[in-house]
Design an enzyme around this catalytic site. Sequence first.
Site, PDB file in Angstrom:
ATOM      1  N   GLU A  97      -1.514  18.953  -5.556  1.00 17.31           N
ATOM      2  CA  GLU A  97      -2.903  19.050  -6.014  1.00 17.31           C
ATOM      3  C   GLU A  97      -3.995  17.973  -5.319  1.00 17.31           C
ATOM      4  O   GLU A  97      -5.026  18.002  -5.832  1.00 17.31           O
ATOM      5  CB  GLU A  97      -2.637  18.586  -7.507  1.00 17.31           C
ATOM      6  CG  GLU A  97      -1.896  19.168  -8.412  1.00 17.31           C
ATOM      7  CD  GLU A  97      -0.289  19.177  -8.205  1.00 17.31           C
ATOM      8  OE1 GLU A  97      -0.260  18.158  -7.704  1.00 17.31           O
ATOM      9  OE2 GLU A  97       0.500  19.843  -8.743  1.00 17.31           O
ATOM     10  N   SER A  98      -3.553  17.021  -4.583  1.00 17.51           N
ATOM     11  CA  SER A  98      -4.356  15.950  -3.785  1.00 17.51           C
ATOM     12  C   SER A  98      -3.542  14.823  -3.407  1.00 17.51           C
ATOM     13  O   SER A  98      -2.635  14.923  -2.536  1.00 17.51           O
ATOM     14  CB  SER A  98      -5.928  15.921  -4.129  1.00 17.51           C
ATOM     15  OG  SER A  98      -6.523  17.106  -4.179  1.00 17.51           O
ATOM     16  N   HIS A 131      -2.795   0.315  -4.083  1.00 20.80           N
ATOM     17  CA  HIS A 131      -2.829  -1.014  -3.314  1.00 20.80           C
ATOM     18  C   HIS A 131      -2.765  -2.183  -4.250  1.00 20.80           C
ATOM     19  O   HIS A 131      -3.427  -2.273  -5.202  1.00 20.80           O
ATOM     20  CB  HIS A 131      -4.323  -0.929  -2.542  1.00 20.80           C
ATOM     21  CG  HIS A 131      -4.587   0.061  -1.765  1.00 20.80           C
ATOM     22  ND1 HIS A 131      -4.038   0.166  -0.431  1.00 20.80           N
ATOM     23  CD2 HIS A 131      -5.250   1.140  -1.707  1.00 20.80           C
ATOM     24  CE1 HIS A 131      -4.381   1.544  -0.022  1.00 20.80           C
ATOM     25  NE2 HIS A 131      -5.042   1.728  -0.670  1.00 20.80           N
ATOM     26  N   SER A 187       0.803  -0.942  -0.007  1.00 23.36           N
ATOM     27  CA  SER A 187      -0.119   0.022   0.007  1.00 23.36           C
ATOM     28  C   SER A 187       1.077   1.275   0.118  1.00 23.36           C
ATOM     29  O   SER A 187       2.043   1.256   0.675  1.00 23.36           O
ATOM     30  CB  SER A 187      -0.797  -0.105   1.233  1.00 23.36           C
ATOM     31  OG  SER A 187      -2.073  -0.752   1.144  1.00 23.36           O
ATOM     32  N   CYS A 200      -6.697  18.373  -7.829  1.00 27.27           N
ATOM     33  CA  CYS A 200      -7.508  19.743  -8.056  1.00 27.27           C
ATOM     34  C   CYS A 200      -6.527  20.592  -9.027  1.00 27.27           C
ATOM     35  O   CYS A 200      -6.747  21.992  -8.929  1.00 27.27           O
ATOM     36  CB  CYS A 200      -7.964  20.164  -6.796  1.00 27.27           C
ATOM     37  SG  CYS A 200      -6.337  20.612  -5.849  1.00 27.27           S
TER      38      CYS A 200
END
Lengths: 117, 117
Positions: free
Chosen positions: B66-67, B72, B59, B87
Amino acid sequence: MEPIKNTFGQHFLVEFLQCNAETLKNVETVKLNLLKSAQESNATIVSHHFHQFQPDGVSGVILIEESHFSIHTWPEHQYAAFDVFTCGPMDPNIAIDVLKQAFEAKTVNIKTIARGF
Amino acid sequence: MEPIKNTFGQHFLVEFLQCNAETLKNVETVKLNLLKSAQESNATIVSHHFHQFQPDGVSGVILIEESHFSIHTWPEHQYAAFDVFTCGPMDPNIAIDVLKQAFEAKTVNIKTIARGF
């Protein structure tokens, strides 16, 4: 032979709207509430990582045994985007309730998407 | 007065199927490829965090300006779940192409969801 599964987990995409902007500004407040939401929903925390944007706004992730939690906040729009991706027995709805209360969200929109084939 | 936006970002949910299982097993391999996908797609990396599951499976998350990116892997099913939430102006399709090649995925399923109101 193990049957081939076609779903590996559920992904909850949550929009918290009309929140208390002050609560969304500070990394320590957001982190405490995210960790509380993970603990109360019975997720098994592997690690957590949060970032304070300037002048305000927060991004954060919690890696869990079951996959992950993520949060991004836009205090200037009283908005937070929250995700739970889980392939285990924890309960995302409890996490959503914890954060709805913490952020004082007047509206909560939830999409649930099966991940896998 | 700034107009109220109703979309804060695009969320790409990607299923990589029939991958090379060996590539999905090891945290260092997955991390290198995720970081490459973030760099080539013009994301601005804030921090990255990866976890090796035993006996195998990985993981990981990359927090970006931008986020976020997340991954996974389930090597035993030759499957990886990849997310890009952005974003900003970076290009998720480039990241998806980098990982499709790295994981040798024979099938790629993509959902795109607007985040916000």
